[in-house]
Design an enzyme around this catalytic site. Structure first.
Site, PDB file in Angstrom:
ATOM      1  N   LYS A 208       0.827  -1.217   0.000  1.00 31.61           N
ATOM      2  CA  LYS A 208       0.000   0.000   0.000  1.00 31.61           C
ATOM      3  C   LYS A 208       0.856   1.260   0.000  1.00 31.61           C
ATOM      4  O   LYS A 208       0.424   2.308  -0.490  1.00 31.61           O
ATOM      5  CB  LYS A 208      -0.980  -0.011   1.171  1.00 31.61           C
ATOM      6  CG  LYS A 208      -0.352  -0.161   2.558  1.00 31.61           C
ATOM      7  CD  LYS A 208      -0.020   1.144   3.219  1.00 31.61           C
ATOM      8  CE  LYS A 208       0.575   0.923   4.599  1.00 31.61           C
ATOM      9  NZ  LYS A 208       0.945   2.184   5.262  1.00 31.61           N
ATOM     10  N   THR A 265      -3.801   5.597   3.645  1.00 24.14           N
ATOM     11  CA  THR A 265      -2.474   6.053   3.244  1.00 24.14           C
ATOM     12  C   THR A 265      -2.514   6.854   1.948  1.00 24.14           C
ATOM     13  O   THR A 265      -1.686   7.741   1.744  1.00 24.14           O
ATOM     14  CB  THR A 265      -1.532   4.840   3.082  1.00 24.14           C
ATOM     15  OG1 THR A 265      -1.679   3.973   4.201  1.00 24.14           O
ATOM     16  CG2 THR A 265      -0.093   5.282   2.999  1.00 24.14           C
TER      17      THR A 265
END
Length: 374
Positions: A208, A265
């Protein structure tokens, strides 16, 4: 926001936290505030003395006064006597230095009677392309790896410190160990959900960060909400394909460690990886960004490992490839976007069949015929 005064949980535990950075510090504080006895190791002697005198971390989360149940020690590693009666060892050591750290710590560990091992680092080892599960296997043995637990999910350190409601995934090849780790951490403001796919959880936490850099680059170039949503969704598709080929369950990527952490994120300016991408999109050079960032952005190094993995497993992951080209081949963010937009139409999601060489190597070391998938 009010929380219940009392919550069910396990008895007080003796916990050692290795690492005094943002995440290690915030978890030490959470556990101390949960009435566990916490000993936080730091490699910085000045941080140790300052922390024990003022209950503050002089390098990270500087405005917070820590629980008095947390004591700092270091820079020497603990000996066997110090660890003999400890219930939990929590590792918040950067992935690139974890192998060396575990090798140094091993003489102090009784590998036949280990405490509960919890790992919260995220990333892929550059030199070997190994996950933390494999690093543990190489350094502490297969039995230690199969009993280790891993925590990941959408969890910014400063929000945990302020007791903002947070949920994480806790995974292990041992359901008993995953539940034990969840019991140690679980509070109304820090909710834990268990699973049995540590390979998927680890890959989600590492991958990620690469896609957060892509989302930041998009925003830095001036693209808006449609584009960010596209990148997050297509990034999730690429992550799922990579992880499935590696031996993980695709269902893991529908949970907190997958889409939850990816969304956080990729959409928050407080994310270090997003910030790297944003500044690249605005035209800054990577060395200047790294020198002024103030902390590690794992996606920069992880992109190297991901590049090698997708090439060897023959996975179609154009976003990851373009992030690598900007970070490590000197291409501009704008050129990378143009190459992505000029790709022909394709199927939205085609999962690979069978596990790739990395999963097979890891499973052989663990003595497991097939990767457990939920």
């Amino acid at each position: 926001m009010p929380f219940p005064a009392k919550t069910p949980g396990t008895p007080k535990a003796q916990v050692v936290v290795f690492g005094s950075g943002n995440f290690g510090s915030c978890l030490a504080d959470h556990l101390g505030d949960s009435q566990h006895d916490v000993y936080m190791w730091s490699r910085q002697a000045q941080l140790v003395s300052h922390f024990n005198l003022h209950h503050r971390n002089k390098s990270y989360l500087k405005g917070h006064v820590f629980s008095t149940n947390v004591k700092a020690f270091g820079p020497e590693l603990p000996d066997a006597d110090s660890l003999r009666n400890k219930d939990v060892l929590l590792f918040a050591v950067p992935t690139q230095g974890l192998r060396e750290f575990l090798e140094k710590l091993r003489p102090s560990l009784n590998c036949d009677n280990l405490p509960l091992l919890i790992f919260v680092n995220k990333g892929i080892e550059i030199s070997t392309h190994a996950l933390t599960l494999e690093i543990i296997t190489d350094t502490l043995g297969a039995d230690a790896a199969k009993a280790s637990t891993f925590i990941s999910g959408p969890s910014f350190a400063d929000e945990i410190m302020r007791r903002q409601p947070t949920s994480v995934s806790v995974a292990s090849l041992s359901h008993e160990k995953a539940q034990a780790a969840a019991d140690i951490f679980h509070k109304p403001w820090f909710r834990c959900y268990t699973g049995n796919d540590p390979i998927g959880l680890e890959l989600a936490g590492a991958l990620k960060n690469v896609y957060a850099i892509a989302a930041g680059m998009s925003d830095g170039l001036g693209f808006e909400n449609n584009t960010r949503a596209m990148l997050i969704t297509r990034g999730l598709s690429e992550m799922t394909c990579i992880a499935t080929a590696y031996g993980a369950s695709p269902l893991t990527f529908l949970g907190l460690a997958g889409v939850g952490d990816l969304f956080l994120t990729c959409s928050s300016p407080t994310s270090r990886n997003y910030t790297v991408g944003l500044r690249l999109g605005q035209g800054e050079k990577l060395p200047d960004i790294i020198n002024t960032l103030g902390s590690v952005a794992e996606g920069v190094s992880t992109a190297k490992g991901v590049k090698k993995i997708i090439e060897e497993m023959k996975i179609d992951a154009p976003i990851a490839n373009e992030v690598y080209s900007v970070l490590h081949e000197g291409h501009s963010a704008s050129d990378a976007v143009q190459r992505l937009l000029l790709l022909p139409p394709s199927r939205e999601l085609v999962l690979p069949k069978g596990s790739g060489p990395y999963a097979q190597r890891l499973l052989r070391k663990l003595g497991i015929e097939e990767s457990p998938k939920e």
